[in-house]
Design a protein around this motif. Structure first.
Motif, mmCIF file in Angstrom:
data_model
loop_
_atom_site.group_PDB
_atom_site.id
_atom_site.type_symbol
_atom_site.label_atom_id
_atom_site.label_comp_id
_atom_site.label_asym_id
_atom_site.label_seq_id
_atom_site.Cartn_x
_atom_site.Cartn_y
_atom_site.Cartn_z
ATOM 1 N N GLU A 85 0.822 -1.213 0.000
ATOM 2 C CA GLU A 85 0.000 0.000 0.000
ATOM 3 C C GLU A 85 0.852 1.258 0.000
ATOM 4 N N ARG A 100 2.717 -3.228 4.141
ATOM 5 C CA ARG A 100 1.362 -3.750 4.270
ATOM 6 C C ARG A 100 0.789 -3.975 2.876
ATOM 7 N N ARG A 102 -1.820 -4.635 -0.252
ATOM 8 C CA ARG A 102 -3.135 -4.167 -0.658
ATOM 9 C C ARG A 102 -4.158 -5.292 -0.420
ATOM 10 N N ARG A 168 -1.522 -9.626 5.860
ATOM 11 C CA ARG A 168 -1.222 -8.476 4.996
ATOM 12 C C ARG A 168 -0.010 -7.681 5.465
ATOM 13 N N GLY A 236 -6.244 -2.273 -8.955
ATOM 14 C CA GLY A 236 -5.334 -2.423 -7.831
ATOM 15 C C GLY A 236 -3.877 -2.461 -8.209
#
Length: 579
Positions: A85, A100, A102, A168, A236
């Motif tokens: 992210e 972290r 997505r 994640r 994404g």
């Protein structure tokens, strides 16, 4: 030509138009991108690949925590979040990096991508007995020397320096600060590999895909076909446009035949990026239309001759220095293609765009750059070889062979008699010049090679060539001379422990001076390669982090067939009128 062809030609015409900008910008989807290479892919296992053009291919198949953006300008040199992210969150003075993932990420079989898959990918790098070939920067950063981690195939215990508190989140605990860590997370080896699909050395035969494409068919040495990954989410993925429906790579085409068929429009782009060979260069640069479809970037690749101190008589530094002084730099540049397409002559190692670049010329070859033969003979005398000696130079066909012949011609003037040994192109960097056993088997005192940085920093450029701790005995070795100088290794470590860019550059300049004093690398040129792009290919640009066309960004125009007909017609006319 048709209206469509004229539009494409205007948008894409111009020498070096794809350097610093994208040619034929388009968002059109569909069609098949046709690629070609003379060499085979070194591996489809992301942990084992080290060819830069295969890394570009991997950008289609796999995503990583960070990635170099689709950007033709300086921004392309800075990794951006991909699977992650955001960039790595740094703590403990640069020793802890946290990422972290997505949400909603999936492989091509529909299964979820988790932080444990990334950890497994990193752990696989440690299994060098099973998975040799790829970069190993992560090992000294994450391993405990007192209790070395053997890799995931020898133990069920996880690598303690990598933690996954949830599906994640992934946390890396480094042994020392490493400010370039985001760059390492952009390398193929950081692409996630699920444990359930991890077959060790056989994983590359059927790898899972996290990128926009997956393998449709592969016959090593012949072809590789990619199709869309149905579970890839365009929304994404901030990096990849993924325009073609299909990508077809033809493998194993002879270099001159490759050029002819590329210019004739049978292929869209040369994925391998070696550039046009001399015969095609002469023809293309003399034709205004064809020349407008070429790019001649400074790629930051260094072309050089590695001199092996473990192969007599090069175990004597004076014998090595004799080669440096005897080198005819002009002849060697001509062998690469001349000043326009062969590269900029250099007597130093770092390319000009890196801060540590310095004007360094420890073995001057005279005002005309044709060689200082008196200095070379003095070095031979100091080595106890006043009449010269015999040795073997390793190379491969194509431009590398021309360079080897030019080296042989240069040093013959002082009595050094070289035999040229051609090695296999497909395995040249993995099992040929890149394998210490091959060097010894053939007695290769000299090796023609080139190198592009694993990532665009001083460490990424020079450490693999000179850090003794990065010598690879099982293949894929880039420290070909096997230089292991404690002073060099110590300065490499110091450069990684400082956040002051001025001090870091000072350390690297000293490293370069020490390496050149050993005379194990004869620098030739900083590469300028003549790339050819067909006019129906869209979004063509030379990626600044790789120095080659970024194939994952490309598309094909809907009117390709009409373009191909016009190109083939031009080819036919050229053949009829060329004496």
């Amino acid at each position: 030509m048709s209206t469509g062809t004229e539009r494409l030609t205007r948008a894409g015409a111009g020498w070096n138009a794809a350097v610093g900008a994208a040619v034929n910008p388009s968002t059109a989807r569909g069609g098949t991108l046709r690629l070609v290479s003379s060499a085979d892919v070194d591996s489809l296992d992301p942990a084992r690949t080290y060819y830069v053009w295969v890394w570009l291919l991997q950008r289609m198949l796999n995503r990583t925590l960070m990635a170099y953006p689709t950007d033709a300008g300086p921004a392309g040199l800075v990794p951006v979040p991909d699977l992650a992210e955001g960039p790595g969150q740094v703590g403990d003075g640069g020793r802890t990096w946290t990422y972290r993932l997505r949400p909603g990420l999936r492989y091509d079989d529909g299964s979820p991508i988790t932080s444990d898959d990334v950890r497994n990918a990193v752990q696989r790098v440690f299994a060098q007995d099973v998975l040799p070939g790829g970069p190993t920067y992560l090992i000294p950063l994450l391993d405990d020397p007192a209790h070395p981690y053997p890799g995931p195939y020898r133990t069920d215990e996880p690598l303690e320096s990598v933690r996954t508190p949830d599906d994640r989140t992934i946390v890396f605990r480094l042994r020392r600060p490493f400010s370039d860590f985001d760059h390492l997370m952009a390398q193929p080896a950081a692409a996630p590999v699920p444990r359930r699909a991890d077959l060790g050395a056989e994983y590359g035969e059927n790898p899972r895909s996290s990128g926009p494409y997956r393998i449709a068919a592969h016959r090593p040495g012949r072809f590789l076909h990619l199709e869309r990954n149905p579970y890839w989410d365009r929304a994404g993925d901030p990096v990849r446009p993924a325009l073609p429906d299909r990508v077809e790579l033809t493998i194993g085409v002879d270099v001159d035949e490759l050029d002819r068929r590329l210019i004739a429009g049978e292929f869209d782009i040369n994925l391998e990026g070696r550039g046009l060979q001399h015969a095609a260069q002469s023809r293309v640069t003399a034709d205004g239309v064809l020349r407008s479809r070429t790019d001649n970037p400074r790629t930051s690749f260094l072309h050089f001759v590695s001199i092996q101190p473990h192969v007599p008589p090069f175990d004597d530094v004076h014998a090595r220095r004799a080669v440096h002084y005897a080198a005819d730099k002009i002849l060697l540049q001509q062998a690469r293609g001349g000043p326009v397409t062969g590269g900029d002559l250099t007597t130093a190692l770092f390319p000009p765009r890196l801060p540590a670049h310095q004007a360094l010329d420890p073995y001057p070859t005279g005002p005309d750059l044709r060689g200082d033969l008196d200095a070379a003979r003095a070095e031979l005398a100091a080595a106890g070889l006043p009449d010269g000696f015999e040795a073997v130079i390793g190379t491969q066909r194509g431009k590398f062979r021309l360079v080897a012949d030019a080296v042989a011609e240069s040093v013959a003037r002082v009595g050094i008699r070289l035999t040229v040994k051609e090695l296999d192109v497909a395995s040249y960097f993995s099992l040929g010049a890149g394998h210490p056993d091959t060097i010894r088997k053939h007695g290769l005192g000299l090796v023609v090679t080139d190198w592009g940085a694993d990532f665009p920093t001083e460490y990424g450029f020079l450490a693999p060539l000179v850090d003794g701790r990065q010598i690879r005995r099982n293949g894929g070795n880039w420290n070909i001379s096997e230089l292991d100088d404690p002073r060099v290794n110590d300065l490499v470590d110091r450069s990684l422990h400082t956040t002051d860019p001025t001090e870091r550059a000072r350390h690297w300049r000293e490293i370069e001076r020490l390496v050149m004093d050993h005379a194990v690398i004869l620098p030739l040129v900083h590469d300028k390669t003549l790339h050819f792009r067909n006019p129906w290919v869209t979004n063509v640009y030379v990626h600044p982090a790789f120095g080659l066309y970024d194939v994952q960004a490309m598309g094909v125009a809907p009117d390709r067939a009409e373009n191909t007909e016009n190109t083939e017609s031009t080819e036919s006319t050229d053949r009829e009128t060329t004496p």
